[in-house]
Design a protein around this motif. Structure first.
Motif, short mmCIF file in Angstrom:
data_model
loop_
_atom_site.label_atom_id
_atom_site.label_comp_id
_atom_site.label_asym_id
_atom_site.label_seq_id
_atom_site.Cartn_x
_atom_site.Cartn_y
_atom_site.Cartn_z
N ALA A 157 7.39 1.31 5.76
CA ALA A 157 6.57 1.38 4.67
C ALA A 157 6.30 2.24 5.53
CB ALA A 157 5.10 0.33 5.63
N TRP A 158 6.25 3.10 6.70
CA TRP A 158 6.34 4.19 7.11
C TRP A 158 6.57 5.16 6.23
CZ3 TRP A 158 7.99 8.30 9.25
CH2 TRP A 158 7.68 9.35 10.12
N THR A 159 7.96 4.98 6.16
CA THR A 159 9.01 5.80 5.26
C THR A 159 8.59 6.29 3.92
OG1 THR A 159 10.81 5.50 7.51
CG2 THR A 159 11.10 6.47 4.94
N LEU A 160 8.37 4.65 3.31
CA LEU A 160 7.91 4.84 2.38
C LEU A 160 6.71 5.98 1.92
CD1 LEU A 160 7.44 1.26 0.07
CD2 LEU A 160 8.70 3.58 -0.15
N GLN A 161 5.37 5.63 3.09
CA GLN A 161 4.13 7.02 2.78
C GLN A 161 4.91 8.14 3.18
OE1 GLN A 161 0.67 4.22 3.78
NE2 GLN A 161 0.08 6.21 2.97
N ALA A 162 6.14 8.62 3.77
CA ALA A 162 5.05 10.18 4.05
C ALA A 162 6.44 9.85 2.83
CB ALA A 162 6.12 10.03 5.38
N GLY A 163 6.89 10.07 2.57
CA GLY A 163 8.28 10.02 1.86
C GLY A 163 9.43 10.68 2.52
N PRO A 164 10.98 10.11 1.90
CA PRO A 164 12.44 10.33 2.27
C PRO A 164 12.18 12.55 2.41
CG PRO A 164 12.22 10.05 0.00
CD PRO A 164 10.39 9.85 0.62
N ARG A 165 12.19 12.69 4.19
CA ARG A 165 12.68 14.49 4.16
C ARG A 165 13.97 14.54 3.32
NH1 ARG A 165 9.04 13.76 8.71
NH2 ARG A 165 7.90 12.28 7.77
N ASP A 166 14.48 14.08 3.12
CA ASP A 166 15.88 14.77 2.76
C ASP A 166 16.20 13.38 1.32
OD1 ASP A 166 17.52 12.74 3.73
OD2 ASP A 166 17.56 14.54 5.44
N THR A 205 1.76 4.09 -3.13
CA THR A 205 1.28 5.47 -2.77
C THR A 205 1.92 5.92 -3.06
OG1 THR A 205 -0.49 4.64 -0.61
CG2 THR A 205 0.76 7.68 -1.13
N ARG A 206 3.25 5.77 -3.01
CA ARG A 206 5.05 6.56 -3.02
C ARG A 206 5.13 6.96 -5.11
NH1 ARG A 206 6.73 10.54 -2.02
NH2 ARG A 206 5.36 10.18 -1.13
N LEU A 207 5.14 5.64 -5.53
CA LEU A 207 5.03 5.24 -6.36
C LEU A 207 3.46 6.00 -7.53
CD1 LEU A 207 4.94 1.07 -7.20
CD2 LEU A 207 7.27 3.31 -7.42
N VAL A 208 2.59 6.22 -7.51
CA VAL A 208 1.83 7.13 -7.55
C VAL A 208 2.10 8.60 -7.36
CG1 VAL A 208 -0.59 7.91 -7.57
CG2 VAL A 208 0.30 5.77 -8.20
N ARG A 209 2.67 9.12 -6.83
CA ARG A 209 2.86 10.52 -5.89
C ARG A 209 3.83 10.45 -7.08
NH1 ARG A 209 1.86 10.62 0.27
NH2 ARG A 209 -0.30 11.03 -0.26
N SER A 210 4.97 9.40 -7.76
CA SER A 210 6.03 9.69 -8.25
C SER A 210 6.27 9.43 -9.92
CB SER A 210 7.55 8.60 -7.50
OG SER A 210 7.51 8.43 -6.71
N GLY A 211 4.87 9.53 -9.94
CA GLY A 211 4.42 9.10 -11.67
C GLY A 211 5.22 8.54 -12.39
N PHE A 212 4.05 6.76 -11.62
CA PHE A 212 3.93 5.71 -12.16
C PHE A 212 3.04 4.98 -12.57
CE2 PHE A 212 8.67 6.41 -10.56
CZ PHE A 212 9.35 6.08 -12.07
N ARG A 227 0.48 -1.05 0.12
CA ARG A 227 -0.01 0.40 0.34
C ARG A 227 0.68 0.93 0.00
NH1 ARG A 227 -3.42 -2.52 3.31
NH2 ARG A 227 -3.02 -1.92 4.81
N SER A 228 1.71 1.50 0.69
CA SER A 228 2.41 2.61 1.49
C SER A 228 3.89 2.77 -0.73
CB SER A 228 3.28 2.21 2.14
OG SER A 228 3.01 2.09 2.86
#
Ligand SMILES: Cc1cc2nc3c(=O)[nH]c(=O)nc-3n(C[C@H](O)[C@H](O)[C@H](O)COP(=O)(O)OP(=O)(O)OC[C@H]3O[C@@H](n4cnc5c(N)ncnc54)[C@H](O)[C@@H]3O)c2cc1C
Ligand SMILES: NC(=O)C1=CN([C@@H]2O[C@H](COP(=O)(O)OP(=O)(O)OC[C@H]3O[C@@H](n4cnc5c(N)ncnc54)[C@H](OP(=O)(O)O)[C@@H]3O)[C@@H](O)[C@H]2O)C=CC1
Ligand code: HEM
Ligand SMILES: [Cu+2]
Ligand SMILES: [Fe+3]
Length: 517
Positions: free
Chosen positions: A180-189, A74-81, A70-71
């Protein structure tokens, strides 16, 4: 499931695979697919919601619909895939995914994507064997983490197991270090590192680009054989800190028990006085500084032992015993723990006069003075002692802070090697000497007063002085010109008996002593 005699396939390991036109073993990827850019147009609308994936966006498949899947989706969709999720029961799980992700049956998801994340636990890998026909030639990304027990028992990494089950696929190990949590939140830097390994450079490149597009920093760690080590990474809990922390805890327990016996149990047993109120603060503040002080001396003891060993052996070319080697490598952690305890000790010391028990003591003392008609209580010696030992303590802690600050990588990088070793080695030793003076002036003559030996136990500070004084004496000894000259020569490569290195064992006995200097 019988294997169809295709060369690279191991019938004992592989899922068994219906004959396909593609080459088994080698990763076959259509050149056309690889040429496509991985990152495509934005899929996040200006209001932050996820837009429908554009039909041309590169497709990424995910097997599994759990937390990680799930995470990741979400991250892949947000990154344009464009994401296709394969489930055994798409109806039940579709609601859990962003609307831009398609949730379909496993076989359908696998069909339309070239890169497929396997977000399923190891024990269920074999349940995917039915898909091996459609999976042939595709890139499988193994994201799994074994438990510590599995990791030690199985010896074979999850990724290699997956590769053995699907010999016609290219397996890439990646993303297992990301929660999974980091994936969902996205890397801060952009510093979040993702180790990636695979036997196929091209597949590794594709997954690296994916990681990059998702905001992570891919790190190539080699072939799939490295997967075992990559899977071990999330299992460790501060590996280099384990022994130093246990050492500090052990010392603390020892000193706490010792001080408890002397300061609380002894007055209770001998005079029936209840001093249990001392447990949370007073006893802690007599134990913590002892831990800090002993740890600090343990930072400089191995250097002394190493130097002594080199002097005794007359060469620097033989290995130190393992325990000494290990000890030398853990000095940084031991030193930082010492600093931590010393800082706590300083804070606790500030709290001593804040305690209500302290104020009661003051008032009671004052009352006693009034009743006995005494005035002006002032013991010059005590006043001086306290002024001096507190000042020395502050100086010791200040010097230690310099060491702690220079151990930060950013500061360490701005110093050259000589500057760093001046702070660490010389100032660190100064801190040890200052702490010793602090402890000596605190103790003063009390080591020689009989009333201080409760249950025949000497005052705590006399115990703690043993190792540090030994270290200081040894260091002073190494400064003697004759010793230090010899040590310097040894450190430059001179050997007492150089014949040992260059002659065969037969000639060993005849080896004459020669100096290189
Ligand atoms: C708060 C704190 C933070 C710390 N942070 C770090 C850190 O970030 N990184 C780190 O590595 N350590 C760190 N330490 C540990 C410690 O400060 C270092 O390991 C320090 O270098 C040890 O000094 P040493 O003199 O005992 O050992 P070394 O410098 O290794 O020397 C070993 C022995 O050889 C002698 N010697 C050295 N060079 C010569 C020479 N040229 N000729 C003759 N004799 C020589 C020394 O006198 C000593 O007896 C920290 C300690 C503390 C308390
Ligand atoms: N959670 C995390 O933070 C991290 C997880 N990982 C790894 O990701 C993988 C998945 O973890 P996670 O998402 O937490 O696990 P979950 O248990 O939440 O999800 C596993 C999914 O696997 C699917 N699946 C496919 N075949 C089977 C089967 N035969 N039996 C049971 N389930 C099956 C299920 O989806 P469906 O029913 O739809 O088919 C299920 O949702 C693991 O290998 C884990 O080590 C790695 C790093 C971090
Ligand atoms: C700001 C810095 C410091 C202050 C204010 C301070 C203060 C004190 C005080 C008030 C005591 C007496 C405790 C008591 O009455 O029970 C003490 C004892 C002691 N301190 Fe410090 N100190 C400081 C730094 C340090 C440092 C850096 C070390 C060593 C690493 C250290 C080691 C000791 C030791 C070993 C004792 C003796 C404990 C005992 O046997 O009871 N101190 N200090
Ligand atoms: Cu260790
Ligand atoms: Fe270790």
């Amino acid at each position: 499931m019988a294997a169809e005699g295709s060369g690279a396939q191991d019938p004992a390991l592989g899922c068994g695979e219906p004959p396909t036109t593609k080459n088994s073993g080698s990763a076959t990827s259509t050149p056309g697919e690889m040429d496509k850019p991985l990152i495509s147009r934005r899929l996040v609308d200006s209001d932050g919601s996820l837009a429908e994936a554009a039909s041309g966006a590169p497709k990424v498949g995910i097997l599994g619909t759990g937390d990680f899947a799930r995470s990741l989706a979400t991250r892949l969709v947000r990154s344009g895939f464009s994401v296709v999720v394969g489930s055994r029961n798409p109806k039940r799980t579709a609601g859990l995914f962003p609307s831009a992700a398609q949730v379909v049956f496993q076989a359908e998801a696998v069909e339309s994507s070239e890169v497929i994340f396997v977000a399923v636990f190891r024990e269920h890998y074999s349940s995917l064997c039915g898909l091996s026909g459609q999976l042939a030639g595709k890139i499988l990304v193994d994201v799994s983490n074994p438990t510590e027990q599995e990791h030690l028992q199985l010896r074979e990494s999850n990724a290699e197991y997956l590769a053995a089950l699907f010999p016609t696929c290219t397996v890439v190990k990646a993303f297992n270090v990301i929660s999974a949590w980091t994936l969902q939140a996205g890397p801060r830097d952009g510093n979040r590192q993702v180790p990636i390994c695979s036997d196929q450079p091209e597949a590794k490149r594709v997954v690296s680009e994916l990681a990059h597009a998702m905001g992570f920093t891919p790190v190539d760690v080699g072939s799939l054989a490295a997967a075992w080590e990559v899977e071990a990474r999330p299992l460790h809990l501060f590996p280099s800190w384990k022994v130093p922390v246990l050492l500090a805890l052990g010392l603390f327990v020892f000193f706490y028990a010792y001080n408890l016996t002397r300061d609380v149990l002894q007055p209770y047993v001998r005079e029936g006085k209840s001093k249990f109120y001392k447990l949370p603060l007073s006893v802690v503040n007599t134990s913590l500084p002892c831990v800090a002080y002993v740890l600090l001396s343990l930072v400089y003891l191995p250097g002394v032992l190493a130097a002594a060993l080199q002097l005794w052996r007359g060469t620097k070319y033989s290995r130190f015993p393992d325990w000494l080697d290990h000890w030398l490598q853990h000095r940084k952690q031991i030193g930082l723990l010492s600093f931590f305890c010393a800082a706590l000790h300083a804070l606790y010391s500030m709290c001593l006069p804040l305690r209500i028990s302290y104020r009661y003591d003051l008032v009671n003392l004052a009352l006693k003075q009034v009743l006995t008609n005494k005035s002006h209580l002032w013991v010059e010696e005590n006043v001086w002692r306290m002024e001096i030992y507190l000042s020395l303590g502050v100086l010791a802690l200040g010097t230690l802070s310099l060491l702690a600050v220079t151990s930060l990588p950013s500061i360490a990088n701005s110093l050259n090697w000589r500057e760093f070793s001046f702070v660490q080695s010389s100032l660190g030793f100064v801190a040890l000497v200052l702490s010793t003076l602090h402890t000596l002036t605190y103790g003063w003559t009390r080591a020689f007063e009989e009333s201080r030996y409760k249950f025949y136990l000497p005052p705590t500070f006399t115990l703690t002085l043993l190792v540090p004084c030994l270290v200081i004496l040894a260091k002073a000894l190494f400064l003697l010109p004759c010793v230090s000259r010899r040590l310097t020569r040894i450190r430059r490569g001179w050997e007492k008996d150089s014949a040992v290195k260059f002659t065969l064992p037969v000639d060993h006995a005849l080896g004459q002593k020669t100096s290189h200097l």
